[in-house]
Design a protein around this motif. Sequence first.
Motif, PDB file in Angstrom:
ATOM      1  N   ILE A  52       0.845  -1.200   0.000  1.00  0.00           N
ATOM      2  CA  ILE A  52       0.000   0.000   0.000  1.00  0.00           C
ATOM      3  C   ILE A  52       0.880   1.250   0.000  1.00  0.00           C
ATOM      4  O   ILE A  52       0.603   2.222  -0.700  1.00  0.00           O
ATOM      5  N   LEU A  53       1.953   1.213   0.753  1.00  0.00           N
ATOM      6  CA  LEU A  53       2.863   2.345   0.808  1.00  0.00           C
ATOM      7  C   LEU A  53       3.527   2.573  -0.550  1.00  0.00           C
ATOM      8  O   LEU A  53       3.669   3.716  -0.988  1.00  0.00           O
ATOM      9  N   VAL A  54       3.893   1.507  -1.239  1.00  0.00           N
ATOM     10  CA  VAL A  54       4.547   1.622  -2.539  1.00  0.00           C
ATOM     11  C   VAL A  54       3.585   2.227  -3.567  1.00  0.00           C
ATOM     12  O   VAL A  54       3.984   2.991  -4.431  1.00  0.00           O
ATOM     13  N   VAL A  55       2.304   1.897  -3.467  1.00  0.00           N
ATOM     14  CA  VAL A  55       1.321   2.424  -4.407  1.00  0.00           C
ATOM     15  C   VAL A  55       0.887   3.836  -4.023  1.00  0.00           C
ATOM     16  O   VAL A  55       0.775   4.716  -4.874  1.00  0.00           O
ATOM     17  N   ALA A  56       0.642   4.078  -2.760  1.00  0.00           N
ATOM     18  CA  ALA A  56       0.097   5.352  -2.314  1.00  0.00           C
ATOM     19  C   ALA A  56       1.134   6.475  -2.284  1.00  0.00           C
ATOM     20  O   ALA A  56       0.793   7.624  -2.571  1.00  0.00           O
ATOM     21  N   LEU A  57       2.372   6.172  -1.966  1.00  0.00           N
ATOM     22  CA  LEU A  57       3.392   7.214  -1.848  1.00  0.00           C
ATOM     23  C   LEU A  57       3.617   7.970  -3.162  1.00  0.00           C
ATOM     24  O   LEU A  57       3.610   9.204  -3.151  1.00  0.00           O
ATOM     25  N   PRO A  58       3.782   7.305  -4.309  1.00  0.00           N
ATOM     26  CA  PRO A  58       3.937   8.075  -5.547  1.00  0.00           C
ATOM     27  C   PRO A  58       2.717   8.930  -5.890  1.00  0.00           C
ATOM     28  O   PRO A  58       2.852  10.023  -6.427  1.00  0.00           O
ATOM     29  N   LEU A  59       1.526   8.434  -5.575  1.00  0.00           N
ATOM     30  CA  LEU A  59       0.327   9.229  -5.837  1.00  0.00           C
ATOM     31  C   LEU A  59       0.290  10.489  -4.990  1.00  0.00           C
ATOM     32  O   LEU A  59      -0.053  11.574  -5.468  1.00  0.00           O
ATOM     33  N   ILE A  60       0.647  10.376  -3.756  1.00  0.00           N
ATOM     34  CA  ILE A  60       0.642  11.527  -2.854  1.00  0.00           C
ATOM     35  C   ILE A  60       1.722  12.528  -3.264  1.00  0.00           C
ATOM     36  O   ILE A  60       1.477  13.736  -3.330  1.00  0.00           O
TER      37      ILE A  60
END
Length: 75
Positions: free
Chosen positions: A6-14
């Motif tokens: 989740i961190l790998v997916v959400a961090l670039p979006l943020i």
Amino acid sequence: MRPSIILVVALPLIVSGCAATIPPDVDTPDAQLLSSANPVRYRSPISGYVDRQPVDPKPWRQQNQSQSPAEGDPS
């Protein structure tokens, strides 16, 4: 799901949302330039249409002679 995915997916979006920039202002053209344009007139899309009917073929020698240069010319 594991939290690392989740961190790998959400961090670039943020991060990409924070890095977005506002587009620059676009200047509008002068009113004088807009008024100098000629108005567009309507032209029918079939205005240049010419009706053509099929014809019988002519003898090829006659067609060739009518298209060839003067007699005796080597070209």
